[in-house]
Enzyme design. Structure first.
Site, PDB file in Angstrom:
ATOM      1  N   PHE B 122      -0.605  -7.032   3.951  1.00 24.43           N
ATOM      2  CA  PHE B 122      -1.111  -5.588   3.473  1.00 24.43           C
ATOM      3  C   PHE B 122      -1.930  -5.822   2.189  1.00 24.43           C
ATOM      4  O   PHE B 122      -0.646  -4.903   1.516  1.00 24.43           O
ATOM      5  CB  PHE B 122      -1.122  -4.434   4.406  1.00 24.43           C
ATOM      6  CG  PHE B 122      -1.434  -3.063   4.130  1.00 24.43           C
ATOM      7  CD1 PHE B 122      -2.921  -2.987   5.287  1.00 24.43           C
ATOM      8  CD2 PHE B 122      -0.773  -1.868   3.958  1.00 24.43           C
ATOM      9  CE1 PHE B 122      -2.898  -1.553   5.233  1.00 24.43           C
ATOM     10  CE2 PHE B 122      -1.736  -0.410   4.128  1.00 24.43           C
ATOM     11  CZ  PHE B 122      -2.633  -0.520   4.532  1.00 24.43           C
ATOM     12  N   LEU B 124      -2.127  -2.929  -0.609  1.00 24.21           N
ATOM     13  CA  LEU B 124      -2.844  -1.481  -0.995  1.00 24.21           C
ATOM     14  C   LEU B 124      -1.684  -0.601  -2.341  1.00 24.21           C
ATOM     15  O   LEU B 124      -3.553  -0.563  -3.108  1.00 24.21           O
ATOM     16  CB  LEU B 124      -2.876  -0.586   0.209  1.00 24.21           C
ATOM     17  CG  LEU B 124      -2.602   1.522  -0.204  1.00 24.21           C
ATOM     18  CD1 LEU B 124      -4.083   1.553   0.460  1.00 24.21           C
ATOM     19  CD2 LEU B 124      -2.148   1.788   0.824  1.00 24.21           C
ATOM     20  N   ASP B 241       0.517   5.031  10.407  1.00 22.20           N
ATOM     21  CA  ASP B 241       0.633   6.166  11.526  1.00 22.20           C
ATOM     22  C   ASP B 241       1.538   5.634  12.241  1.00 22.20           C
ATOM     23  O   ASP B 241       2.513   5.609  12.407  1.00 22.20           O
ATOM     24  CB  ASP B 241      -0.225   6.942  12.213  1.00 22.20           C
ATOM     25  CG  ASP B 241      -0.497   8.100  11.797  1.00 22.20           C
ATOM     26  OD1 ASP B 241      -0.283   8.381  10.549  1.00 22.20           O
ATOM     27  OD2 ASP B 241      -1.595   8.868  11.974  1.00 22.20           O
ATOM     28  N   ARG B 244       4.201   3.684  10.888  1.00 24.05           N
ATOM     29  CA  ARG B 244       5.208   4.957  10.530  1.00 24.05           C
ATOM     30  C   ARG B 244       6.790   5.056  11.632  1.00 24.05           C
ATOM     31  O   ARG B 244       7.662   4.880  11.269  1.00 24.05           O
ATOM     32  CB  ARG B 244       5.055   6.014  10.004  1.00 24.05           C
ATOM     33  CG  ARG B 244       4.774   5.604   8.649  1.00 24.05           C
ATOM     34  CD  ARG B 244       3.780   7.258   7.953  1.00 24.05           C
ATOM     35  NE  ARG B 244       3.795   6.776   7.028  1.00 24.05           N
ATOM     36  CZ  ARG B 244       2.693   7.288   5.925  1.00 24.05           C
ATOM     37  NH1 ARG B 244       1.576   8.223   7.439  1.00 24.05           N
ATOM     38  NH2 ARG B 244       2.227   6.656   5.020  1.00 24.05           N
ATOM     39  N   GLU B 364       6.151   1.844   2.410  1.00 25.14           N
ATOM     40  CA  GLU B 364       4.840   2.490   3.789  1.00 25.14           C
ATOM     41  C   GLU B 364       4.929   4.088   3.448  1.00 25.14           C
ATOM     42  O   GLU B 364       5.011   4.910   4.486  1.00 25.14           O
ATOM     43  CB  GLU B 364       5.755   2.262   5.032  1.00 25.14           C
ATOM     44  CG  GLU B 364       4.972   0.585   5.153  1.00 25.14           C
ATOM     45  CD  GLU B 364       4.992  -0.242   6.825  1.00 25.14           C
ATOM     46  OE1 GLU B 364       4.567   0.441   7.728  1.00 25.14           O
ATOM     47  OE2 GLU B 364       5.002  -1.498   6.871  1.00 25.14           O
ATOM     48  N   GLY B 365       5.433   4.677   1.934  1.00 24.90           N
ATOM     49  CA  GLY B 365       5.107   6.100   2.109  1.00 24.90           C
ATOM     50  C   GLY B 365       6.267   6.146   1.325  1.00 24.90           C
ATOM     51  O   GLY B 365       7.000   6.270   2.405  1.00 24.90           O
TER      52      GLY B 365
END
Lengths: 249, 383
Positions: B122, B124, B241, B244, B364-365
């Protein structure tokens, strides 16, 4: 060749078994249960026979409570084609299980019955032999290698002090020893697919078998706790103690 | 127990056995060699771990969020590097397609991803855009019947072994925000794609991240996930989402392992004539760790069930990621403390785990981004 594999639900081999406080048996409440490891080896062997084109259908049979269905599901996930649960909430003894299995064999007409050499719960190690006697079939116990050729099996058996290779005529009973194979992990997709495979449920009475217990448990106790050791000061003292105290040399 | 429950327990049991018997004994080897051995990867494929969340019609297990979380916890009982091998196929590397892909795209990639033949990554994050993902700069410029991609993606998990990349790129240069972004599914061997050197990381050795550089890489127009421009950021957020919840579950598994190891150590280690587990200050650390771990578990399983029931869980998912990753950080820190000087020595797993878990609060954030999401959602609720 149709193969029947017997599978037993027992306390998981990695769980520490505890004796009930009243000495009537071992604690099974809230204890993890799994397929008896030797039965797993038997299932694996059946699946390998099928993969090799020797076996055509594998039927997994379990005798025990309703939850034994989960054990059958494990066998189905490993590669068995269908299951039979002979349901009984009574404790089943080797002779009762052998009689039940004989009735199933009469119905299913397999050419080969694979079993574990013993179950790790009671360590009887009798069911395969009793089934062989009841059916009047050849038996090859403690197998570490199985090969099929023209209506007979060549089986290597693990015996005290070495290996023995025998030939038995089919139909036959074979019990699996530890080194027969290393069972596979049922893959996750196969576990999901196993739920679609059929399981027939019946009772010992449906098969006309009297499964009433003939043995009674008198007492179950924990193994004695290990005693503390002693430190020795010299080799001479060690040899002396081994000779005169332990009397092992 | 219903048959569905029995089936889930069987799946969990199988993964648990695999973790205990096949993965745990190899942890030190992975740490030493910075590589998950090929035979382990082959076993993971055979077991079906790459396809946990890919729908059954494409060869996966199609696990729901709750089931995935339960299995994620078990996977957390060993080094996170193992999970990382198939983690992108279960999460961010495949979910974009699962959630928003066209039927052709799904048919083309998902079966290979479920079996593990195709590894997905992925893309990003960029050198200049981390938390502010909406401002990303990688450009996708129309060229004939496709696009030319230019830009650099940073810290891309599994890129060194990836066959396909989900790439977030700006298709509308006049729209500097999130609405100008499209998601592309790109074959990794496309000419014009170059990989940077694997980064030297603090922990999670065996899991590799590197830069992915696009230099005039041509992708056909039908490589846009879902086939529509401008939807990429939405796709990315949906993917994150669910991801997570998965990461949170892994954090809980790791915490359970660390707590178990710490308890084992505390019962064995003797000081002042008794096991240190008998000292109340040690007990306090164990009690805090176990309590926080149980709280995180309850939170994550609740969020997972709600997502399966169709609820919108953006706030809850952020809470899970925030709380579970911070929790495992505290648990690891206390476990080092319980181990004393030994906890600082590589002979004990906790030295490695302490470094491994640091990443959970970042990727992932970050925790701060989760806080912002939680607050944003909370404020919206009271509008």
């Amino acid at each position: 060749m149709k193969v029947l594999v017997a599978v037993k639900r027992v306390i998981d081999a990695y769980v520490k078994v505890r004796v009930k406080s009243d000495g009537s048996g071992v604690e099974t409440q809230n204890v993890k249960m799994s397929m008896n490891p030797f039965c797993e080896i038997a299932v694996e062997e059946a699946v390998r026979l099928k993969e090799a084109g020797v076996a055509t259908e594998i039927v997994a049979v379990s005798c025990g409570p309703q939850q034994s269905q989960e054990t059958i599901r494990t066998a189905l996930a490993m590669g068995a084609d269908r299951g039979i649960l002979v349901q009984s909430d009574e404790a089943l003894e080797p002779l009762a299980i052998a009689k039940i299995l004989k009735a199933v064999v009469d119905k299913e007409q397999p050419e080969l019955v694979l079993l574990g050499k013993q179950a790790v719960d009671n360590d009887f190690g009798q069911t395969g032999q009793m089934l062989s006697a009841l059916l009047g079939w050849s038996q090859a116990t403690y197998a570490s290698k199985i090969q099929k050729a023209d209506g007979e099996l060549t089986v290597t058996r693990e015996i005290d002090g070495g290996l023995e290779t025998i030939k038995v005529k089919l139909p036959a009973i074979v019990t699996a020893d530890l080194r027969l194979n290393e069972p596979r992990y049922a893959s996750l997709p196969n576990i999901m697919k196993a739920k679609k495979k059929p399981i027939d449920t019946m009772s010992p009475a449906d098969l006309g078998v009297d499964a009433a217990p003939r043995l009674s448990v008198v007492k179950v106790t924990e193994p004695p706790a290990r005693q503390a050791g002693v430190k020795v000061g010299s080799v001479a003292e060690l040899v002396d103690k081994l000779k005169n105290e332990a009397k092992v040399i | 127990m219903g048959s569905e429950d029995a089936e889930l327990e069987q799946l969990i049991d199988t993964v648990d056995r695999f973790v205990e018997q096949k993965l745990k004994p190899r942890e030190e080897e992975v740490e030493r060699t910075d590589r998950v051995p090929d035979d382990v990867v082959a076993d993971m494929k055979a077991l079906g771990l790459f396809g946990l969340t890919i729908p059954p019609e494409y060869g996966g297990l199609g696990l729901g969020c709750y089931e995935e979380a339960r299995i994620g916890m078990v996977l957390g009982h060993t080094s996170p590097a193992f999970r990382s091998v198939f983690g992108t196929n279960v999460g961010i590397g495949a979910q974009g397609l699962v959630i928003d892909g066209t039927e052709e795209q799904k048919q083309k990639y998902l079966p290979g991803m479920a079996s593990g033949e195709i590894v997905g990554s992925f893309c990003l994050t960029e050198p200049e855009t981390g938390s502010d993902a909406g401002s990303l700069r990688t450009a996708a410029v129309r060229d004939g019947n496709g696009y030319r991609l230019n830009g650099t993606k940073r810290f891309i998990t599994n890129a060194p072994r990836a066959n396909v990349l989900t790439v977030m790129a700006r298709t509308d240069p006049n729209e500097p925000g999130a609405r100008g972004i499209s998601a592309f599914i790109v074959d990794a061997d496309t000419p014009g794609i170059r990989l940077g050197k694997p980064e030297k990381k603090m922990g999670q050795r065996g899991a590799h991240v590197c830069d992915v550089v696009f230099e005039d890489a041509f992708v056909p127009a039908d490589a846009i996930i879902g086939g529509v421009e401008g939807q990429g950021f939405k796709t990315a957020m949906k993917v994150l989402d669910r991801g997570r919840i998965h990461i949170s579950a892994v954090c809980i598994g790791v915490a359970e392992r660390i707590i178990a190891d710490a308890v084992g150590y505390a019962k064995e280690r003797r000081q002042f004539g008794k096991a240190i587990a008998e000292f109340q200050l040690i007990q306090a650390m164990l009690a805090d760790s176990d309590t926080e771990c149980a709280a995180a578990r309850a939170l994550v399983l609740d969020a997972a069930r709600r997502r399966d029931a169709g609820e919108r869980i953006t706030k809850l998912a952020a809470m899970c990621k925030y709380y579970a990753s911070e929790m495992v950080g505290r648990v690891a820190d206390r476990a080092v403390q319980i181990h004393g000087g030994s906890g600082y020595i590589a002979d004990y797993a906790i030295e490695r785990q302490y470094r491994d878990v640091r990443l959970f609060r970042l990727y992932e954030g970050t925790s701060q981004i989760q806080q912002l999401i939680i607050a944003r959602e909370l404020l919206k609720e009271h509008d």
